[in-house]
Design a protein around this motif. Structure first.
Motif, PDB file in Angstrom:
ATOM      1  N   THR A 174      48.945  27.049  54.501  1.00 34.46           N
ATOM      2  CA  THR A 174      49.247  25.735  55.082  1.00 34.46           C
ATOM      3  C   THR A 174      50.006  25.785  56.405  1.00 34.46           C
ATOM      4  N   VAL A 175      50.451  26.969  56.812  1.00 32.38           N
ATOM      5  CA  VAL A 175      51.177  27.113  58.080  1.00 32.38           C
ATOM      6  C   VAL A 175      50.246  27.761  59.101  1.00 32.38           C
ATOM      7  N   LYS A 176      50.054  27.093  60.209  1.00 31.94           N
ATOM      8  CA  LYS A 176      49.080  27.538  61.220  1.00 31.94           C
ATOM      9  C   LYS A 176      49.289  28.989  61.648  1.00 31.94           C
ATOM     10  N   ASP A 177      50.510  29.358  61.982  1.00 30.08           N
ATOM     11  CA  ASP A 177      50.766  30.724  62.466  1.00 30.08           C
ATOM     12  C   ASP A 177      50.383  31.775  61.436  1.00 30.08           C
ATOM     13  N   LEU A 178      50.684  31.491  60.152  1.00 27.44           N
ATOM     14  CA  LEU A 178      50.349  32.450  59.102  1.00 27.44           C
ATOM     15  C   LEU A 178      48.848  32.534  58.871  1.00 27.44           C
ATOM     16  N   VAL A 179      48.154  31.385  58.939  1.00 30.11           N
ATOM     17  CA  VAL A 179      46.697  31.382  58.807  1.00 30.11           C
ATOM     18  C   VAL A 179      46.062  32.207  59.922  1.00 30.11           C
ATOM     19  N   GLN A 180      46.574  32.051  61.147  1.00 30.94           N
ATOM     20  CA  GLN A 180      46.024  32.797  62.279  1.00 30.94           C
ATOM     21  C   GLN A 180      46.303  34.291  62.146  1.00 30.94           C
ATOM     22  N   LYS A 181      47.429  34.650  61.500  1.00 29.35           N
ATOM     23  CA  LYS A 181      47.743  36.075  61.330  1.00 29.35           C
ATOM     24  C   LYS A 181      46.800  36.747  60.346  1.00 29.35           C
ATOM     25  N   PHE A 182      46.557  36.099  59.174  1.00 31.94           N
ATOM     26  CA  PHE A 182      45.695  36.793  58.208  1.00 31.94           C
ATOM     27  C   PHE A 182      44.221  36.696  58.594  1.00 31.94           C
ATOM     28  N   SER A 183      43.831  35.616  59.298  1.00 30.65           N
ATOM     29  CA  SER A 183      42.421  35.457  59.686  1.00 30.65           C
ATOM     30  C   SER A 183      42.112  36.142  61.010  1.00 30.65           C
ATOM     31  N   LYS A 184      43.184  36.482  61.747  1.00 36.04           N
ATOM     32  CA  LYS A 184      43.030  37.147  63.056  1.00 36.04           C
ATOM     33  C   LYS A 184      42.136  36.331  63.991  1.00 36.04           C
ATOM     34  N   ALA A 185      42.283  35.003  63.933  1.00 30.61           N
ATOM     35  CA  ALA A 185      41.461  34.113  64.759  1.00 30.61           C
ATOM     36  C   ALA A 185      42.192  32.777  64.928  1.00 30.61           C
ATOM     37  N   PRO A 186      41.832  32.020  65.980  1.00 29.36           N
ATOM     38  CA  PRO A 186      42.452  30.704  66.188  1.00 29.36           C
ATOM     39  C   PRO A 186      42.203  29.780  64.993  1.00 29.36           C
ATOM     40  N   ALA A 187      43.179  28.916  64.715  1.00 27.54           N
ATOM     41  CA  ALA A 187      43.056  27.960  63.615  1.00 27.54           C
ATOM     42  C   ALA A 187      43.682  26.632  64.019  1.00 27.54           C
ATOM     43  N   VAL A 188      43.187  25.560  63.402  1.00 23.90           N
ATOM     44  CA  VAL A 188      43.759  24.226  63.585  1.00 23.90           C
ATOM     45  C   VAL A 188      44.035  23.675  62.194  1.00 23.90           C
ATOM     46  N   LEU A 189      45.274  23.271  61.936  1.00 26.87           N
ATOM     47  CA  LEU A 189      45.627  22.785  60.599  1.00 26.87           C
ATOM     48  C   LEU A 189      46.411  21.478  60.672  1.00 26.87           C
ATOM     49  N   GLU A 190      46.032  20.537  59.824  1.00 29.32           N
ATOM     50  CA  GLU A 190      46.818  19.324  59.591  1.00 29.32           C
ATOM     51  C   GLU A 190      47.087  19.301  58.087  1.00 29.32           C
ATOM     52  N   ALA A 191      48.120  20.036  57.674  1.00 32.11           N
ATOM     53  CA  ALA A 191      48.368  20.237  56.241  1.00 32.11           C
ATOM     54  C   ALA A 191      48.982  18.998  55.588  1.00 32.11           C
ATOM     55  N   GLU A 192      48.153  17.993  55.441  1.00 32.03           N
ATOM     56  CA  GLU A 192      48.533  16.751  54.766  1.00 32.03           C
ATOM     57  C   GLU A 192      47.276  16.104  54.206  1.00 32.03           C
ATOM     58  N   LYS A 193      47.446  15.207  53.249  1.00 36.11           N
ATOM     59  CA  LYS A 193      46.290  14.575  52.627  1.00 36.11           C
ATOM     60  C   LYS A 193      45.434  13.875  53.690  1.00 36.11           C
ATOM     61  N   GLY A 194      44.140  14.202  53.726  1.00 37.75           N
ATOM     62  CA  GLY A 194      43.246  13.644  54.727  1.00 37.75           C
ATOM     63  C   GLY A 194      43.230  14.411  56.029  1.00 37.75           C
ATOM     64  N   GLY A 195      44.097  15.424  56.163  1.00 35.44           N
ATOM     65  CA  GLY A 195      44.150  16.216  57.381  1.00 35.44           C
ATOM     66  C   GLY A 195      42.980  17.187  57.484  1.00 35.44           C
ATOM     67  N   LYS A 196      42.590  17.487  58.704  1.00 34.40           N
ATOM     68  CA  LYS A 196      41.461  18.393  58.947  1.00 34.40           C
ATOM     69  C   LYS A 196      41.965  19.814  59.172  1.00 34.40           C
ATOM     70  N   PHE A 197      41.064  20.776  58.982  1.00 33.43           N
ATOM     71  CA  PHE A 197      41.407  22.154  59.320  1.00 33.43           C
ATOM     72  C   PHE A 197      40.193  22.900  59.835  1.00 33.43           C
ATOM     73  N   GLN A 198      40.456  23.875  60.696  1.00 31.70           N
ATOM     74  CA  GLN A 198      39.443  24.815  61.184  1.00 31.70           C
ATOM     75  C   GLN A 198      40.047  26.206  61.125  1.00 31.70           C
ATOM     76  N   MET A 199      39.286  27.128  60.564  1.00 35.36           N
ATOM     77  CA  MET A 199      39.758  28.501  60.441  1.00 35.36           C
ATOM     78  C   MET A 199      38.679  29.466  60.936  1.00 35.36           C
ATOM     79  N   PHE A 200      39.103  30.711  61.160  1.00 35.07           N
ATOM     80  CA  PHE A 200      38.163  31.747  61.617  1.00 35.07           C
ATOM     81  C   PHE A 200      37.381  31.254  62.835  1.00 35.07           C
ATOM     82  N   ASP A 201      38.140  30.708  63.788  1.00 37.18           N
ATOM     83  CA  ASP A 201      37.563  30.259  65.066  1.00 37.18           C
ATOM     84  C   ASP A 201      36.473  29.202  64.871  1.00 37.18           C
ATOM     85  N   GLY A 202      36.663  28.317  63.887  1.00 35.51           N
ATOM     86  CA  GLY A 202      35.717  27.218  63.667  1.00 35.51           C
ATOM     87  C   GLY A 202      34.593  27.536  62.714  1.00 35.51           C
TER      88      GLY A 202
END
Length: 285
Positions: A174-202
């Motif tokens: 749920t924390v952007k920096d940590l997601v980017q560290k384990f995925s080794k790629a840019p991420a976008v996170l809105e960690a709340e109900k209804g929030g969007k996310f993108q991982m592994f560079d989309g």
């Protein structure tokens, strides 16, 4: 590719076949005449895979049809609605019939290699423009026909133990920096109900449906190469277990032909990479 399994992409062939079957459909009654003139939108995916001696067909399409019509009565208020009603009833029935023909062709023509030549498709894109006479109203409308074709899906259940606390493991998802560290790629996170996310560079996108801090996360989840607008439901449960945390993954709605890819994604790109991240002194310090 999985041993003993072959897969053929039917997307391009399907788009041509759908255009051939749908463009030119006509319906009429005493009030007027309508004709499907073009495919305004055809988005989706289709494939055929051979698995354990069985053919599995995967398909999902979102289609919008453009149609034109003539009313066989003098101009008056409401004539356009007559045509819309005609398309919603008789037109929809004919479209569904054509989709049935598409599925039959997918299971016969495509699998035997009888693919239609692409140059023949260009003639299907031509539309005939009728000039209205004095007592005829010509109507133009975009008629959306959403084809939520049912596709075969599977449910997955996976569990994994992590040498960390539920608080830290929950944060990794749920924390952007940590997601980017384990995925080794840019991420976008809105960690709340209804929030969007993108991982592994989309390559993975979705939406948070529910978040119970340090306990549970439920998401709408999809890979980029899945059919348009098709999402699986992923539930992550964080369970403290003797100084460790057990992560319970339950996933519903995974396309059958993407099952192995989904397992690989979670085991190799999530679980193993997160364990590697947990070993870093900077994370624990």
């Amino acid at each position: 590719m999985i041993p003993g399994r072959t897969e053929r992409d039917a997307t391009s062939w399907s788009k041509g076949k759908l255009r051939e079957l749908l463009v030119g459909i006509t319906v009429e009654n005493e009030a007027g005449h309508c004709e499907v003139s073009e495919l305004k939108q055809v988005e989706g995916e289709a494939s055929c895979s051979s698995r354990k001696g069985k053919l599995i067909f995967f398909y999902e399409w979102n289609i919008k049809l453009g149609w034109k019509g003539n009313v066989n009565v003098s101009k008056k208020k409401g004539d356009g609605d007559i045509l819309k009603d005609l398309m919603k009833t008789a037109g929809t029935a004919k479209v569904r019939e054509a989709l049935g023909d598409y599925l039959k062709a997918l299971k016969t023509e495509f699998t035997t290699g009888m693919i239609l030549p692409t140059k023949a498709l260009s003639t299907q894109e031509l539309t005939v423009k009728r000039k209205p006479s004095e007592n005829t109203l010509q109507a133009h409308a975009l008629s959306p026909v959403a084809l939520g074709v049912r596709i075969p899906t599977v449910a997955l259940h996976m569990t994994e133990l992590f040498d960390t606390t539920v608080e830290q493991l929950y944060g990794i998802f749920t924390v952007k920096d940590l997601v980017q560290k384990f995925s080794k790629a840019p991420a976008v996170l809105e960690a709340e109900k209804g929030g969007k996310f993108q991982m592994f560079d989309g390559n993975i996108t979705g939406e948070y449906i529910e978040l119970l801090k340090n306990s549970k996360i439920i998401m709408k989840w999809r890979c980029r190469n899945w059919p348009e607008e098709h999402y699986a439901t992923v539930a992550l449960n964080f369970v403290p277990t003797l100084g460790q945390t057990e992560l319970q993954l339950d996933c519903k709605g995974v396309p059958v032909c993407k099952e192995e890819n989904m397992k690989f994604c979670w085991q190799k790109q999530h679980f193993e990479e997160i364990k590697g991240l947990l070993q870093l002194p900077t994370l624990n310090g």
